[in-house]
Design a protein around this motif. Structure first.
Motif, mmCIF file in Angstrom:
data_model
loop_
_atom_site.group_PDB
_atom_site.id
_atom_site.type_symbol
_atom_site.label_atom_id
_atom_site.label_comp_id
_atom_site.label_asym_id
_atom_site.label_seq_id
_atom_site.Cartn_x
_atom_site.Cartn_y
_atom_site.Cartn_z
ATOM 1 N N THR A 127 0.814 -1.211 0.000
ATOM 2 C CA THR A 127 0.000 0.000 0.000
ATOM 3 C C THR A 127 0.853 1.269 0.000
ATOM 4 O OG1 THR A 127 -0.133 -0.049 2.419
ATOM 5 C CG2 THR A 127 -1.922 -1.115 1.188
ATOM 6 N N TYR A 128 2.173 1.139 0.132
ATOM 7 C CA TYR A 128 3.034 2.316 0.208
ATOM 8 C C TYR A 128 3.012 3.100 -1.109
ATOM 9 C CZ TYR A 128 7.228 5.181 0.479
ATOM 10 O OH TYR A 128 8.098 6.231 0.460
ATOM 11 N N GLY A 129 2.781 4.386 -1.020
ATOM 12 C CA GLY A 129 2.817 5.250 -2.196
ATOM 13 C C GLY A 129 1.684 5.030 -3.175
ATOM 14 N N MET A 130 0.602 4.403 -2.721
ATOM 15 C CA MET A 130 -0.480 4.074 -3.650
ATOM 16 C C MET A 130 -1.539 5.162 -3.756
ATOM 17 S SD MET A 130 -0.991 -0.031 -3.086
ATOM 18 C CE MET A 130 -2.532 -0.002 -3.948
ATOM 19 N N GLY A 131 -1.494 6.166 -2.891
ATOM 20 C CA GLY A 131 -2.479 7.229 -3.007
ATOM 21 C C GLY A 131 -3.850 6.785 -2.536
ATOM 22 N N ASN A 132 -4.897 7.354 -3.133
ATOM 23 C CA ASN A 132 -6.261 7.140 -2.625
ATOM 24 C C ASN A 132 -7.070 6.192 -3.499
ATOM 25 O OD1 ASN A 132 -6.473 8.823 -4.815
ATOM 26 N ND2 ASN A 132 -7.855 10.289 -3.867
ATOM 27 N N TRP A 133 -6.465 5.095 -3.942
ATOM 28 C CA TRP A 133 -7.194 4.083 -4.701
ATOM 29 C C TRP A 133 -8.289 3.461 -3.831
ATOM 30 C CZ3 TRP A 133 -7.002 3.145 -9.745
ATOM 31 C CH2 TRP A 133 -5.863 3.503 -10.471
ATOM 32 N N GLU A 134 -9.430 3.155 -4.462
ATOM 33 C CA GLU A 134 -10.496 2.440 -3.755
ATOM 34 C C GLU A 134 -11.357 1.689 -4.766
ATOM 35 O OE1 GLU A 134 -13.756 6.052 -3.380
ATOM 36 O OE2 GLU A 134 -12.444 5.596 -1.682
ATOM 37 N N PRO A 135 -12.019 0.602 -4.335
ATOM 38 C CA PRO A 135 -12.934 -0.106 -5.240
ATOM 39 C C PRO A 135 -14.111 0.797 -5.604
ATOM 40 C CG PRO A 135 -12.425 -1.409 -3.286
ATOM 41 C CD PRO A 135 -11.936 -0.032 -3.010
ATOM 42 N N VAL A 136 -14.608 0.657 -6.836
ATOM 43 C CA VAL A 136 -15.790 1.402 -7.247
ATOM 44 C C VAL A 136 -17.008 0.765 -6.601
ATOM 45 C CG1 VAL A 136 -17.244 2.098 -9.193
ATOM 46 C CG2 VAL A 136 -14.759 2.146 -9.410
ATOM 47 N N SER A 137 -17.812 1.566 -5.929
ATOM 48 C CA SER A 137 -18.961 1.070 -5.175
ATOM 49 C C SER A 137 -19.924 0.277 -6.065
ATOM 50 C CB SER A 137 -19.705 2.254 -4.541
ATOM 51 O OG SER A 137 -20.871 1.833 -3.879
ATOM 52 N N GLY A 138 -20.334 -0.873 -5.580
ATOM 53 C CA GLY A 138 -21.323 -1.691 -6.283
ATOM 54 C C GLY A 138 -20.771 -2.509 -7.427
ATOM 55 N N THR A 139 -19.446 -2.578 -7.563
ATOM 56 C CA THR A 139 -18.839 -3.335 -8.650
ATOM 57 C C THR A 139 -17.787 -4.293 -8.093
ATOM 58 O OG1 THR A 139 -16.981 -1.835 -9.093
ATOM 59 C CG2 THR A 139 -19.100 -1.309 -10.123
ATOM 60 N N THR A 140 -17.309 -5.173 -8.950
ATOM 61 C CA THR A 140 -16.169 -6.023 -8.604
ATOM 62 C C THR A 140 -15.079 -5.814 -9.647
ATOM 63 O OG1 THR A 140 -17.090 -7.883 -9.856
ATOM 64 C CG2 THR A 140 -17.606 -7.779 -7.498
ATOM 65 N N ASN A 141 -13.839 -5.888 -9.201
ATOM 66 C CA ASN A 141 -12.679 -5.779 -10.099
ATOM 67 C C ASN A 141 -12.623 -4.454 -10.843
ATOM 68 O OD1 ASN A 141 -11.969 -8.347 -9.259
ATOM 69 N ND2 ASN A 141 -12.901 -9.365 -11.017
ATOM 70 N N LEU A 142 -13.131 -3.391 -10.240
ATOM 71 C CA LEU A 142 -13.079 -2.055 -10.832
ATOM 72 C C LEU A 142 -12.636 -1.083 -9.736
ATOM 73 C CD1 LEU A 142 -13.656 -0.503 -13.493
ATOM 74 C CD2 LEU A 142 -15.946 -0.060 -12.624
ATOM 75 N N PHE A 143 -11.560 -0.310 -10.019
ATOM 76 C CA PHE A 143 -10.934 0.517 -8.998
ATOM 77 C C PHE A 143 -10.723 1.935 -9.537
ATOM 78 C CE2 PHE A 143 -9.762 -3.879 -8.674
ATOM 79 C CZ PHE A 143 -9.994 -4.188 -7.328
ATOM 80 N N VAL A 144 -10.781 2.910 -8.646
ATOM 81 C CA VAL A 144 -10.704 4.299 -9.088
ATOM 82 C C VAL A 144 -9.829 5.122 -8.153
ATOM 83 C CG1 VAL A 144 -12.786 4.989 -7.808
ATOM 84 C CG2 VAL A 144 -12.060 6.325 -9.806
ATOM 85 N N MET A 145 -9.119 6.074 -8.726
ATOM 86 C CA MET A 145 -8.392 7.104 -7.988
ATOM 87 C C MET A 145 -8.919 8.451 -8.453
ATOM 88 S SD MET A 145 -4.346 8.122 -8.213
ATOM 89 C CE MET A 145 -3.800 6.994 -6.945
ATOM 90 N N GLU A 146 -9.232 9.326 -7.523
ATOM 91 C CA GLU A 146 -9.751 10.650 -7.845
ATOM 92 C C GLU A 146 -8.798 11.713 -7.300
ATOM 93 O OE1 GLU A 146 -13.795 11.147 -6.616
ATOM 94 O OE2 GLU A 146 -14.354 9.097 -7.168
ATOM 95 N N GLU A 147 -8.399 12.652 -8.154
ATOM 96 C CA GLU A 147 -7.499 13.734 -7.769
ATOM 97 C C GLU A 147 -8.021 15.047 -8.346
ATOM 98 O OE1 GLU A 147 -5.064 13.583 -5.753
ATOM 99 O OE2 GLU A 147 -4.397 11.493 -5.684
ATOM 100 N N GLU A 148 -7.415 16.155 -7.941
ATOM 101 C CA GLU A 148 -7.803 17.472 -8.447
ATOM 102 C C GLU A 148 -6.558 18.284 -8.789
ATOM 103 O OE1 GLU A 148 -10.227 19.469 -5.610
ATOM 104 O OE2 GLU A 148 -11.858 17.979 -5.688
ATOM 105 N N ILE A 149 -6.692 19.165 -9.779
ATOM 106 C CA ILE A 149 -5.660 20.145 -10.103
ATOM 107 C C ILE A 149 -6.253 21.517 -9.821
ATOM 108 C CG2 ILE A 149 -4.164 21.119 -11.885
ATOM 109 C CD1 ILE A 149 -4.272 18.464 -13.347
ATOM 110 N N ASP A 150 -5.668 22.230 -8.872
ATOM 111 C CA ASP A 150 -6.186 23.541 -8.469
ATOM 112 C C ASP A 150 -5.672 24.610 -9.435
ATOM 113 O OD1 ASP A 150 -7.027 25.833 -7.257
ATOM 114 O OD2 ASP A 150 -6.240 25.363 -5.272
ATOM 115 N N VAL A 151 -6.593 25.232 -10.157
ATOM 116 C CA VAL A 151 -6.212 26.295 -11.100
ATOM 117 C C VAL A 151 -6.890 27.608 -10.729
ATOM 118 C CG1 VAL A 151 -5.681 24.774 -13.034
ATOM 119 C CG2 VAL A 151 -8.034 25.520 -12.689
#
Length: 219
Positions: free
Chosen positions: A28-52
């Motif tokens: 899990t080291y350096g993996m950021g905020n990965w998490e399983p997509v709710s209500g699915t199997t074998n599908l994973f998402v990372m969400e980030e933002e760029i502040d402009v």
């Protein structure tokens, strides 16, 4: 007019494929905020933002020109030796999207192509998708990209942030004890130009950003 390059670092992902349902880890080291997509199997998402916000406060509009992803190799274990694939998407959007889309929609890239609805296509400023397969010719578990797709509307935005999504789907593998898959850390680069628009154009673009945000909230 000013040229800029926006960047975002995206964390590494390791998946345990020893069971029927893949799970994040064990590293899990350096993996950021990965998490399983709710209500699915074998599908994973990372969400980030760029502040402009610092750019848009100067009443400048960002016109995207190109995007790229700097990354290391993808690795796939023996669970994929005879069948199975990993599909990966990286999207940059003007407003948040609902990450709990159906796996089928993600698998066939319907979201990125705008096939789900025109609003989503306009919202995706830039995106790229890869399909990875096991490479039996190399003994080091390096994966082979069998398909790469570019997408996105290239729509300008004067919002105060951009939203970045990295989605990974793994399907069809044969559960194998000790097997894993690894998606490397990556650096997203979005180049574009900052321009000052007429007041009416700015207002209409801000209204469009608001409409996209409301569509997300309603869903």
């Amino acid at each position: 007019m000013k040229e800029v390059v926006l960047t975002k670092n995206l964390g590494y992902l390791q998946l345990d494929t020893s069971g029927l349902t893949a799970s994040i880890g064990p590293t899990t080291y350096g993996m950021g905020n990965w998490e399983p997509v709710s209500g699915t199997t074998n599908l994973f998402v990372m969400e980030e933002e760029i502040d402009v916000a610092g750019l848009t406060k100067m009443e400048l509009t960002f016109f995207p020109l190109a995007g790229d992803v700097q990354r290391g190799p993808t690795a796939m274990g023996l669970a994929y030796a005879t069948q199975g694939a990993i599909t990966e998407w990286i999207y940059v959007t003007a407003a948040p999207i609902d990450s709990s889309v159906s796996p089928q929609s993600m698998l066939f890239n319907l979201l990125g192509q705008g096939s789900i609805c025109d609003t989503q296509f306009q919202n995706i400023i830039w995106g790229q998708a890869w399909t990875w397969a096991f490479n039996a010719s190399v003994p080091s578990n390096f994966a082979l990209p069998v398909n790469t797709t570019l997408m996105g509307s290239g729509e300008p935005t004067n919002g105060d942030r951009l939203y970045v999504y990295r989605v990974v789907s793994t399907v069809g593998y044969v559960p194998t004890p000790g097997s894993f898959a690894e998606l490397p850390s990556a650096r997203l680069l979005i180049s574009g130009q900052l321009k000052e628009e007429q007041e009416f154009q700015q207002i209409m673009r801000m209204r469009r950003s608001y409409e996209l945000q409301q569509t997300y909230d309603e869903d």
